[in-house]
Design a protein around this motif. Structure first.
Motif, short mmCIF file in Angstrom:
data_model
loop_
_atom_site.label_atom_id
_atom_site.label_comp_id
_atom_site.label_asym_id
_atom_site.label_seq_id
_atom_site.Cartn_x
_atom_site.Cartn_y
_atom_site.Cartn_z
N VAL A 150 6.92 8.50 2.77
CA VAL A 150 7.27 7.94 1.45
C VAL A 150 8.05 6.65 1.62
O VAL A 150 7.78 5.65 0.94
CB VAL A 150 8.07 8.98 0.63
CG1 VAL A 150 8.67 8.35 -0.61
CG2 VAL A 150 7.17 10.15 0.25
N VAL A 151 9.02 6.63 2.52
CA VAL A 151 9.82 5.41 2.75
C VAL A 151 8.94 4.29 3.27
O VAL A 151 9.05 3.14 2.81
CB VAL A 151 10.98 5.71 3.73
CG1 VAL A 151 11.66 4.42 4.18
CG2 VAL A 151 11.98 6.64 3.08
N ALA A 152 8.03 4.58 4.19
CA ALA A 152 7.14 3.55 4.73
C ALA A 152 6.23 3.00 3.64
O ALA A 152 6.00 1.79 3.57
CB ALA A 152 6.31 4.13 5.86
N THR A 153 5.74 3.88 2.77
CA THR A 153 4.87 3.43 1.67
C THR A 153 5.65 2.54 0.71
O THR A 153 5.15 1.50 0.27
CB THR A 153 4.28 4.64 0.94
OG1 THR A 153 3.56 5.43 1.89
CG2 THR A 153 3.34 4.21 -0.16
N LEU A 154 6.88 2.94 0.38
CA LEU A 154 7.69 2.12 -0.52
C LEU A 154 7.99 0.76 0.09
O LEU A 154 7.91 -0.27 -0.61
CB LEU A 154 9.00 2.85 -0.85
CG LEU A 154 8.89 4.04 -1.79
CD1 LEU A 154 10.23 4.75 -1.91
CD2 LEU A 154 8.40 3.60 -3.16
N LEU A 155 8.32 0.73 1.38
CA LEU A 155 8.56 -0.56 2.04
C LEU A 155 7.30 -1.42 2.04
O LEU A 155 7.37 -2.64 1.84
CB LEU A 155 9.04 -0.34 3.47
CG LEU A 155 10.48 0.11 3.63
CD1 LEU A 155 10.77 0.46 5.08
CD2 LEU A 155 11.44 -0.97 3.15
N HIS A 156 6.16 -0.78 2.24
CA HIS A 156 4.89 -1.52 2.23
C HIS A 156 4.66 -2.18 0.87
O HIS A 156 4.32 -3.37 0.80
CB HIS A 156 3.75 -0.54 2.55
CG HIS A 156 2.40 -1.13 2.47
ND1 HIS A 156 1.90 -1.99 3.44
CD2 HIS A 156 1.42 -1.01 1.54
CE1 HIS A 156 0.68 -2.35 3.09
NE2 HIS A 156 0.37 -1.77 1.95
N TYR A 157 4.87 -1.42 -0.20
CA TYR A 157 4.67 -1.99 -1.54
C TYR A 157 5.71 -3.06 -1.86
O TYR A 157 5.39 -4.07 -2.50
CB TYR A 157 4.69 -0.89 -2.59
CG TYR A 157 3.42 -0.06 -2.61
CD1 TYR A 157 2.18 -0.67 -2.66
CD2 TYR A 157 3.47 1.32 -2.55
CE1 TYR A 157 1.01 0.08 -2.66
CE2 TYR A 157 2.31 2.07 -2.56
CZ TYR A 157 1.08 1.45 -2.62
OH TYR A 157 -0.06 2.19 -2.62
N LEU A 158 6.96 -2.87 -1.42
CA LEU A 158 7.98 -3.88 -1.67
C LEU A 158 7.64 -5.18 -0.92
O LEU A 158 7.82 -6.28 -1.47
CB LEU A 158 9.35 -3.37 -1.22
CG LEU A 158 10.02 -2.37 -2.15
CD1 LEU A 158 11.28 -1.81 -1.50
CD2 LEU A 158 10.35 -3.01 -3.48
N MET A 159 7.17 -5.07 0.31
CA MET A 159 6.82 -6.25 1.07
C MET A 159 5.62 -6.96 0.43
O MET A 159 5.56 -8.19 0.39
CB MET A 159 6.52 -5.90 2.52
CG MET A 159 7.77 -5.51 3.29
SD MET A 159 7.41 -4.92 4.94
CE MET A 159 6.88 -6.44 5.73
N ARG A 160 4.66 -6.19 -0.06
CA ARG A 160 3.50 -6.78 -0.74
C ARG A 160 3.96 -7.50 -2.02
O ARG A 160 3.47 -8.59 -2.33
CB ARG A 160 2.48 -5.71 -1.09
CG ARG A 160 1.35 -5.60 -0.09
CD ARG A 160 0.46 -4.48 -0.46
NE ARG A 160 -0.95 -4.56 -0.61
CZ ARG A 160 -1.82 -5.43 -0.13
NH1 ARG A 160 -1.42 -6.44 0.53
NH2 ARG A 160 -3.10 -5.31 -0.33
N ALA A 161 4.89 -6.89 -2.75
CA ALA A 161 5.37 -7.48 -3.99
C ALA A 161 6.14 -8.78 -3.71
O ALA A 161 6.14 -9.69 -4.53
CB ALA A 161 6.27 -6.48 -4.73
N ALA A 162 6.76 -8.86 -2.54
CA ALA A 162 7.52 -10.05 -2.18
C ALA A 162 6.62 -11.15 -1.61
O ALA A 162 7.10 -12.22 -1.25
CB ALA A 162 8.61 -9.70 -1.17
N GLY A 163 5.33 -10.86 -1.48
CA GLY A 163 4.39 -11.86 -0.98
C GLY A 163 4.18 -11.83 0.51
O GLY A 163 3.58 -12.73 1.08
N MET A 164 4.67 -10.79 1.17
CA MET A 164 4.49 -10.68 2.63
C MET A 164 3.32 -9.73 2.89
O MET A 164 3.47 -8.52 2.85
CB MET A 164 5.76 -10.11 3.26
CG MET A 164 6.98 -10.94 3.00
SD MET A 164 8.50 -10.07 3.45
CE MET A 164 8.37 -10.03 5.21
N HIS A 165 2.13 -10.32 3.14
CA HIS A 165 0.98 -9.46 3.44
C HIS A 165 -0.01 -10.13 4.34
O HIS A 165 0.23 -11.02 5.02
CB HIS A 165 0.26 -8.97 2.18
CG HIS A 165 -0.09 -10.04 1.20
ND1 HIS A 165 -1.33 -10.58 1.12
CD2 HIS A 165 0.66 -10.67 0.28
CE1 HIS A 165 -1.34 -11.47 0.15
NE2 HIS A 165 -0.13 -11.55 -0.37
#
Length: 41
Positions: free
Chosen positions: A26-41
């Motif tokens: 769950v933590v890894a998924t949340l970090l993934h979405y936060l990084m995507r939202a910040a434009g890091m992908h």
């Protein structure tokens, strides 16, 4: 009686391990979405 005690202990260990792996997922998924939202992908 002794075997039942060991089965209970192993059951608790498996339950705690499963919950900790799920929490890490769950933590890894949340970090993934936060990084995507910040434009890091």
């Amino acid at each position: 009686m002794n075997a039942r005690l060991w089965l209970g202990r192993i059951g608790w260990m498996v339950l705690i391990w499963t919950l900790s792996v799920a929490a890490l997922g769950v933590v890894a998924t949340l970090l993934h979405y936060l990084m995507r939202a910040a434009g890091m992908h």
